[in-house]
Design a protein around this motif. Structure first.
Motif, PDB file in Angstrom:
ATOM      1  N   TRP A 152      21.080 -81.143  36.573  1.00 38.62           N
ATOM      2  CA  TRP A 152      21.719 -80.170  37.634  1.00 38.62           C
ATOM      3  C   TRP A 152      21.621 -78.696  37.085  1.00 38.62           C
ATOM      4  O   TRP A 152      21.443 -77.957  37.940  1.00 38.62           O
ATOM      5  CB  TRP A 152      23.218 -80.508  38.048  1.00 38.62           C
ATOM      6  CG  TRP A 152      24.038 -79.653  38.575  1.00 38.62           C
ATOM      7  CD1 TRP A 152      24.015 -79.622  39.859  1.00 38.62           C
ATOM      8  CD2 TRP A 152      24.747 -78.577  38.050  1.00 38.62           C
ATOM      9  NE1 TRP A 152      24.889 -78.591  40.394  1.00 38.62           N
ATOM     10  CE2 TRP A 152      25.590 -77.909  39.340  1.00 38.62           C
ATOM     11  CE3 TRP A 152      25.268 -78.283  36.877  1.00 38.62           C
ATOM     12  CZ2 TRP A 152      26.452 -76.934  39.182  1.00 38.62           C
ATOM     13  CZ3 TRP A 152      26.145 -77.211  36.746  1.00 38.62           C
ATOM     14  CH2 TRP A 152      26.635 -76.480  37.795  1.00 38.62           C
ATOM     15  N   VAL A 153      21.860 -78.542  35.714  1.00 39.64           N
ATOM     16  CA  VAL A 153      21.760 -77.264  35.363  1.00 39.64           C
ATOM     17  C   VAL A 153      20.356 -76.572  35.674  1.00 39.64           C
ATOM     18  O   VAL A 153      20.307 -75.570  36.084  1.00 39.64           O
ATOM     19  CB  VAL A 153      22.009 -77.203  33.966  1.00 39.64           C
ATOM     20  CG1 VAL A 153      21.728 -75.754  33.206  1.00 39.64           C
ATOM     21  CG2 VAL A 153      23.427 -77.359  33.783  1.00 39.64           C
ATOM     22  N   ARG A 160      18.175 -77.497  37.887  1.00 38.27           N
ATOM     23  CA  ARG A 160      18.201 -77.382  39.399  1.00 38.27           C
ATOM     24  C   ARG A 160      18.775 -75.928  39.756  1.00 38.27           C
ATOM     25  O   ARG A 160      18.226 -75.147  40.549  1.00 38.27           O
ATOM     26  CB  ARG A 160      18.727 -78.459  40.334  1.00 38.27           C
ATOM     27  CG  ARG A 160      18.500 -78.163  41.597  1.00 38.27           C
ATOM     28  CD  ARG A 160      18.970 -79.294  42.526  1.00 38.27           C
ATOM     29  NE  ARG A 160      20.657 -79.253  42.530  1.00 38.27           N
ATOM     30  CZ  ARG A 160      21.339 -79.924  42.778  1.00 38.27           C
ATOM     31  NH1 ARG A 160      20.803 -81.130  43.870  1.00 38.27           N
ATOM     32  NH2 ARG A 160      22.513 -80.198  42.915  1.00 38.27           N
ATOM     33  N   LEU A 161      19.838 -75.603  39.238  1.00 39.38           N
ATOM     34  CA  LEU A 161      20.682 -74.518  39.251  1.00 39.38           C
ATOM     35  C   LEU A 161      19.734 -73.190  38.946  1.00 39.38           C
ATOM     36  O   LEU A 161      19.899 -72.278  39.545  1.00 39.38           O
ATOM     37  CB  LEU A 161      21.898 -74.489  38.824  1.00 39.38           C
ATOM     38  CG  LEU A 161      23.052 -73.539  38.877  1.00 39.38           C
ATOM     39  CD1 LEU A 161      23.429 -73.560  40.515  1.00 39.38           C
ATOM     40  CD2 LEU A 161      24.252 -73.626  38.180  1.00 39.38           C
ATOM     41  N   LEU A 162      19.106 -73.369  37.813  1.00 37.37           N
ATOM     42  CA  LEU A 162      18.338 -72.027  37.338  1.00 37.37           C
ATOM     43  C   LEU A 162      17.028 -72.027  37.911  1.00 37.37           C
ATOM     44  O   LEU A 162      16.440 -70.882  37.870  1.00 37.37           O
ATOM     45  CB  LEU A 162      18.349 -72.630  35.969  1.00 37.37           C
ATOM     46  CG  LEU A 162      19.628 -72.553  35.047  1.00 37.37           C
ATOM     47  CD1 LEU A 162      19.262 -72.670  33.717  1.00 37.37           C
ATOM     48  CD2 LEU A 162      20.343 -71.221  35.245  1.00 37.37           C
ATOM     49  N   ASN A 211      15.649 -74.062  40.729  1.00 42.51           N
ATOM     50  CA  ASN A 211      15.470 -74.407  42.155  1.00 42.51           C
ATOM     51  C   ASN A 211      14.424 -75.630  42.392  1.00 42.51           C
ATOM     52  O   ASN A 211      13.758 -75.867  43.339  1.00 42.51           O
ATOM     53  CB  ASN A 211      14.910 -73.067  43.183  1.00 42.51           C
ATOM     54  CG  ASN A 211      14.894 -73.584  44.592  1.00 42.51           C
ATOM     55  OD1 ASN A 211      15.850 -74.454  45.097  1.00 42.51           O
ATOM     56  ND2 ASN A 211      14.529 -73.032  45.426  1.00 42.51           N
ATOM     57  N   ASP A 215      14.307 -79.577  41.612  1.00 40.20           N
ATOM     58  CA  ASP A 215      15.200 -80.913  41.295  1.00 40.20           C
ATOM     59  C   ASP A 215      14.348 -82.055  40.971  1.00 40.20           C
ATOM     60  O   ASP A 215      13.560 -82.566  41.675  1.00 40.20           O
ATOM     61  CB  ASP A 215      15.920 -81.132  42.831  1.00 40.20           C
ATOM     62  CG  ASP A 215      16.936 -82.179  42.808  1.00 40.20           C
ATOM     63  OD1 ASP A 215      16.842 -82.773  41.335  1.00 40.20           O
ATOM     64  OD2 ASP A 215      17.544 -82.455  43.804  1.00 40.20           O
TER      65      ASP A 215
END
Length: 248
Positions: free
Chosen positions: A75-76, A78-80, A82, A84
């Motif tokens: 998740w981290v 993906r947050l940083l 984009n 997944d």
């Protein structure tokens, strides 16, 4: 037979150090992106590289049984970035996501060595059924921007998937597939350039509809020329008959 050519990372490959994997992932970028100048720039500014670095770490956690920490680090990432990538996805050596934005890779996806994905690619599932739900990409596959590869299908070694294609059936090795749904349009004769560089001319995708229309236009032109020739012969025949009648 399929298992014999399976490119996914095996148990021995899983024991390779993370440093070795990361080094290969960084080094392969220069062979596939002419804009890449040096390893420092790649490491600091390429979100696709950041995504695979995070994934390899979270995947180790996933395979060791630490499921929640693996999902948290994914998740981290993906947050940083984009990008997944499920920590359960299995990815081989020298994996490169160019530009990175919007890539999605599902839990049971399996990716071989030397694979390249462009932005917006989805390796997705089409079923709620547990088990293998996502695609397998064999060694050297290149997937164009925006393409969707769906279901537990296999994309053969060295195949290319055109931009924005939707692939729902297996693709044999060494061919190009384009369209919605994707269809095979051409076998590839040359897979790589010198010095280990990968041939990235994936934008030179053949247009089968255009080729058919071109053949039809050629045929129409030929038939028109033949018709004009026949009309000329008929006209000359009529003139000769008219002259004979006048002379008689």
């Amino acid at each position: 037979m399929k298992d014999a050519v399976m490119p996914a990372v095996n148990a021995e490959a899983e024991r390779v150090s993370l440093w070795s994997r990361w080094r290969d992932d960084i080094a392969c970028v220069k062979a596939r992106d002419p804009a890449a100048r040096n390893a420092v720039e790649i490491l600091l500014t390429y979100p696709g590289v950041h995504a695979i670095i995070w994934h390899r770490f979270s995947h180790r956690l996933w395979t060791s049984g630490a499921k929640f920490p693996a999902r948290f680090f994914a998740w981290v990432a993906r947050l940083l970035t984009n990008v997944d990538i499920h920590p359960g996805a299995t990815i081989g050596r020298e994996f490169f996501i160019d530009h990175g934005a919007g890539v999605v890779i599902g839990e049971t996806a399996e990716i071989g060595d030397g694979v390249t994905l462009y932005h917006g690619v989805t390796l997705g599932g089409v079923s709620w059924t547990p088990g293998k739900r996502h695609p397998t990409l064999e060694d050297g596959v290149l997937v164009g921007a925006g393409a969707k590869i769906l279901g537990p299908i296999r994309i053969g070694t060295g195949a290319r998937i055109g931009a924005n294609s939707v692939v729902v059936e297996e693709v044999p090795p060494g061919v190009t597939a384009v369209g919605i749904p994707a269809r095979i349009v051409r076998a590839m004769d040359r897979r790589a350039l010198g010095n280990g560089r990968v041939n990235l001319d994936h934008h030179l995708i053949p247009d089968p509809v255009g080729e058919v229309l071109s053949m039809l236009l050629d045929r129409v032109e030929f038939l028109e020329a033949r018709l004009n020739h026949m009309q000329g012969r008929v006209q000359r025949h009529e003139e000769e008959r008219f002259d004979d009648e006048r002379a008689g």
